[in-house]
Write a protein that holds these residues in place. Structure first.
Motif, PDB file in Angstrom:
ATOM      1  N   PRO A 127       0.824  -1.212   0.000  1.00 35.09           N
ATOM      2  CA  PRO A 127       0.000   0.000   0.000  1.00 35.09           C
ATOM      3  C   PRO A 127       0.862   1.268   0.000  1.00 35.09           C
ATOM      4  O   PRO A 127       0.357   2.367   0.181  1.00 35.09           O
ATOM      5  N   PHE A 128       2.145   1.097  -0.207  1.00 37.07           N
ATOM      6  CA  PHE A 128       3.080   2.217  -0.167  1.00 37.07           C
ATOM      7  C   PHE A 128       3.880   2.278  -1.455  1.00 37.07           C
ATOM      8  O   PHE A 128       4.039   1.276  -2.145  1.00 37.07           O
ATOM      9  N   VAL A 155       9.403  -2.840   6.506  1.00 41.21           N
ATOM     10  CA  VAL A 155       9.257  -2.132   5.234  1.00 41.21           C
ATOM     11  C   VAL A 155      10.679  -1.995   4.683  1.00 41.21           C
ATOM     12  O   VAL A 155      11.523  -1.372   5.310  1.00 41.21           O
ATOM     13  N   GLU A 156      10.925  -2.616   3.547  1.00 43.10           N
ATOM     14  CA  GLU A 156      12.263  -2.532   2.968  1.00 43.10           C
ATOM     15  C   GLU A 156      12.453  -1.136   2.396  1.00 43.10           C
ATOM     16  O   GLU A 156      11.668  -0.664   1.584  1.00 43.10           O
ATOM     17  N   THR A 162      22.360  -6.059  -0.246  1.00 42.08           N
ATOM     18  CA  THR A 162      21.845  -6.387   1.078  1.00 42.08           C
ATOM     19  C   THR A 162      20.727  -5.409   1.456  1.00 42.08           C
ATOM     20  O   THR A 162      20.927  -4.194   1.374  1.00 42.08           O
ATOM     21  N   PRO A 163      19.544  -5.906   1.869  1.00 44.15           N
ATOM     22  CA  PRO A 163      18.413  -5.030   2.191  1.00 44.15           C
ATOM     23  C   PRO A 163      18.679  -4.096   3.384  1.00 44.15           C
ATOM     24  O   PRO A 163      19.351  -4.475   4.349  1.00 44.15           O
ATOM     25  N   LEU A 164      18.118  -2.908   3.293  1.00 39.18           N
ATOM     26  CA  LEU A 164      18.149  -1.930   4.385  1.00 39.18           C
ATOM     27  C   LEU A 164      16.714  -1.638   4.809  1.00 39.18           C
ATOM     28  O   LEU A 164      15.830  -1.488   3.969  1.00 39.18           O
ATOM     29  N   PHE A 165      16.507  -1.549   6.114  1.00 39.16           N
ATOM     30  CA  PHE A 165      15.198  -1.255   6.667  1.00 39.16           C
ATOM     31  C   PHE A 165      15.148   0.201   7.132  1.00 39.16           C
ATOM     32  O   PHE A 165      16.168   0.810   7.422  1.00 39.16           O
ATOM     33  N   ILE A 166      13.935   0.707   7.264  1.00 44.81           N
ATOM     34  CA  ILE A 166      13.703   2.066   7.750  1.00 44.81           C
ATOM     35  C   ILE A 166      13.686   2.015   9.273  1.00 44.81           C
ATOM     36  O   ILE A 166      12.942   1.230   9.867  1.00 44.81           O
ATOM     37  N   LEU A 183      10.448   0.303  11.043  1.00 47.14           N
ATOM     38  CA  LEU A 183       9.125   0.454  10.460  1.00 47.14           C
ATOM     39  C   LEU A 183       8.684  -0.884   9.853  1.00 47.14           C
ATOM     40  O   LEU A 183       9.399  -1.484   9.049  1.00 47.14           O
ATOM     41  N   ALA A 184       7.483  -1.352  10.254  1.00 52.86           N
ATOM     42  CA  ALA A 184       6.972  -2.643   9.812  1.00 52.86           C
ATOM     43  C   ALA A 184       5.508  -2.512   9.410  1.00 52.86           C
ATOM     44  O   ALA A 184       4.806  -1.588   9.831  1.00 52.86           O
TER      45      ALA A 184
END
Length: 152
Positions: free
Chosen positions: A6-7, A97-98, A106-110, A149-150
């Motif tokens: 939804p983002f 939220v990626e 490599t993924p980073l999160f908020i 943030l999830a």
């Protein structure tokens, strides 16, 4: 989380903030900070956007870096939650939220942390030992206690 997100990420620059931007934090004087990400040295790094800075501020290495062209997270913030974390971010019963990725993919999160009366946005990941990285006071600092943030 299943189905389409939804983002979305909307391109902006020089301090611009689109409508429906997700506010992730605030300065100690209550000026809002929005969730942004920008390309830098082969990665897409998460940071904070404010019209007052004319750009996105990210933590990279030991520095605070300003990125003039960036993207801002937009959507219904009521469909998100902040999950408390300590040390390395290890998603278990929640879906982060990626926000971006390192140069190697490599993924980073908020993430956000309380700093001197404000709530400042930065990045976290399963590879960042010790906590999240946030741009503050002209440098990159590591915060051991923070939130990710999830999705709800």
């Amino acid at each position: 989380m299943t189905g389409p997100s939804p983002f979305s990420w909307v391109d902006d620059e020089s301090g611009g903030v689109p409508s429906m931007a997700v506010q992730g934090g605030a300065e100690s004087d209550s000026k809002p900070l929005f969730i942004g990400r920008g390309e830098y040295k082969g990665g897409m790094h998460v940071g904070k956007v404010s019209p007052y800075w004319k750009g996105l501020l990210i933590a990279f290495g030991d520095k605070e870096v300003k990125v003039k062209k960036y993207q801002v997270l937009v959507g219904d913030a009521q469909r998100l939650r902040w999950v408390p974390c300590h040390g390395t971010a290890l998603p278990e019963d929640w879906t982060p939220v990626e926000g971006g990725y390192e140069a190697d993919g490599t993924p980073l999160f908020i993430a956000k942390a309380k700093i001197e009366g404000g709530q400042h946005i930065g990045k976290a990941g399963t590879h960042l030992i010790g906590g999240m990285a946030v741009a503050y006071g002209g440098k990159s600092i590591v915060m051991e206690d923070y939130s990710i943030l999830a999705y709800l």
